[in-house]
Design a protein around this motif. Structure first.
Motif, short mmCIF file in Angstrom:
data_model
loop_
_atom_site.label_atom_id
_atom_site.label_comp_id
_atom_site.label_asym_id
_atom_site.label_seq_id
_atom_site.Cartn_x
_atom_site.Cartn_y
_atom_site.Cartn_z
N ASN A 1 -9.15 -16.22 -10.22
CA ASN A 1 -10.18 -15.60 -11.07
C ASN A 1 -11.61 -15.81 -10.57
O ASN A 1 -12.56 -15.67 -11.33
N THR A 2 -11.75 -16.13 -9.31
CA THR A 2 -13.07 -16.15 -8.69
C THR A 2 -13.15 -14.90 -7.82
O THR A 2 -12.23 -14.09 -7.79
N SER A 3 -14.23 -14.74 -7.10
CA SER A 3 -14.35 -13.55 -6.27
C SER A 3 -14.20 -13.89 -4.79
O SER A 3 -14.41 -15.04 -4.37
N ALA A 4 -13.84 -12.88 -4.03
CA ALA A 4 -13.81 -13.04 -2.57
C ALA A 4 -15.20 -13.40 -2.07
O ALA A 4 -15.33 -14.11 -1.07
N GLY A 5 -16.22 -12.97 -2.77
CA GLY A 5 -17.59 -13.33 -2.42
C GLY A 5 -17.85 -14.82 -2.58
O GLY A 5 -18.57 -15.41 -1.78
N ASP A 6 -17.27 -15.42 -3.61
CA ASP A 6 -17.41 -16.86 -3.81
C ASP A 6 -16.78 -17.62 -2.64
O ASP A 6 -17.36 -18.57 -2.12
N LEU A 7 -15.58 -17.20 -2.25
CA LEU A 7 -14.89 -17.85 -1.13
C LEU A 7 -15.67 -17.63 0.17
O LEU A 7 -15.85 -18.55 0.96
N PHE A 8 -16.17 -16.42 0.38
CA PHE A 8 -16.98 -16.12 1.56
C PHE A 8 -18.18 -17.06 1.61
O PHE A 8 -18.47 -17.65 2.66
N PRO B 1 -15.83 -6.62 3.92
CA PRO B 1 -17.18 -6.52 4.50
C PRO B 1 -17.73 -7.91 4.83
O PRO B 1 -17.43 -8.87 4.13
N PRO B 2 -18.54 -8.02 5.87
CA PRO B 2 -19.12 -9.31 6.24
C PRO B 2 -20.36 -9.64 5.41
O PRO B 2 -21.44 -9.87 5.94
N SER B 3 -20.20 -9.63 4.08
CA SER B 3 -21.34 -9.80 3.19
C SER B 3 -20.86 -10.34 1.84
O SER B 3 -20.00 -9.72 1.21
N GLN B 4 -21.41 -11.46 1.42
CA GLN B 4 -21.04 -12.04 0.14
C GLN B 4 -21.27 -11.09 -1.03
O GLN B 4 -20.38 -10.89 -1.84
N PRO B 5 -22.42 -10.43 -1.14
CA PRO B 5 -22.62 -9.52 -2.28
C PRO B 5 -21.62 -8.36 -2.29
O PRO B 5 -21.20 -7.93 -3.35
N MET B 6 -21.23 -7.88 -1.12
CA MET B 6 -20.29 -6.76 -1.07
C MET B 6 -18.87 -7.19 -1.42
O MET B 6 -18.04 -6.36 -1.77
N MET B 7 -18.58 -8.48 -1.33
CA MET B 7 -17.26 -9.00 -1.71
C MET B 7 -17.22 -9.48 -3.16
O MET B 7 -16.15 -9.80 -3.67
N ALA B 8 -18.35 -9.53 -3.79
CA ALA B 8 -18.42 -10.09 -5.15
C ALA B 8 -17.54 -9.34 -6.14
O ALA B 8 -17.05 -9.92 -7.11
#
Length: 151
Positions: free
Chosen positions: A85-92, A133-140
């Protein structure tokens, strides 16, 4: 006074229409929420990530991503329970800013995304047609879910 009422009515109608459009956009976004079960990385990206993982991560997390000593596992129930329940952006963000331990923040954004794709592959999440994508906001907007949603 009558002119003021017409402006008020038109303004209210415009506001109502805008709210209706916004509500539809929100409902569409919720209905099409991306998660790790919807193919959020490519097989090629995971292969690049496997190579980068071997060079940058395996010494601490183990060749099989199972964790070594103080380095946590990157597969299995311990990993999934921690990141559910977290985001891929958090893991990135965690990988990009804190890894590798001996040189935090030295991984490029592309290498970080590739390594994350490899972690997703190792956890059994399916590959898709579009790379992470190589970007935390885009994975959020990509949610990590331990179990596949019904449907």
């Amino acid at each position: 006074m009558a002119e003021h009422s017409k402006i008020h009515i038109w303004g209210s109608a415009a506001m109502g229409g805008a709210l209706l459009l916004l509500g539809g956009a929100i409902a569409h976004a919720q209905a099409s929420e991306r998660n790790v079960w919807t193919g959020v990385y490519t097989s090629d990206q995971a292969e690049r990530g496997k190579a980068a993982y071997g060079e940058q991560c395996a010494a601490c997390h183990g060749a099989s991503l199972g964790g070594v000593d103080m380095a946590p596992p990157l597969t299995g129930s311990a990993f999934l329970n921690n990141w559910n329940n977290t985001s891929a952006g958090d893991l990135f963000d965690r990988i990009h800013s804190t890894m590798p331990l001996n040189n935090p923040g030295s991984l490029s954004a592309k290498a970080t995304a590739d390594i994350e794709a490899y972690i997703f592959q190792a956890n059994g999440f399916p590959a898709g047609q579009t790379a992470l994508p190589p970007s935390q906001p885009m994975m959020a907007g990509v949610k990590i879910l331990a179990t596949k949603p019904a449907g």
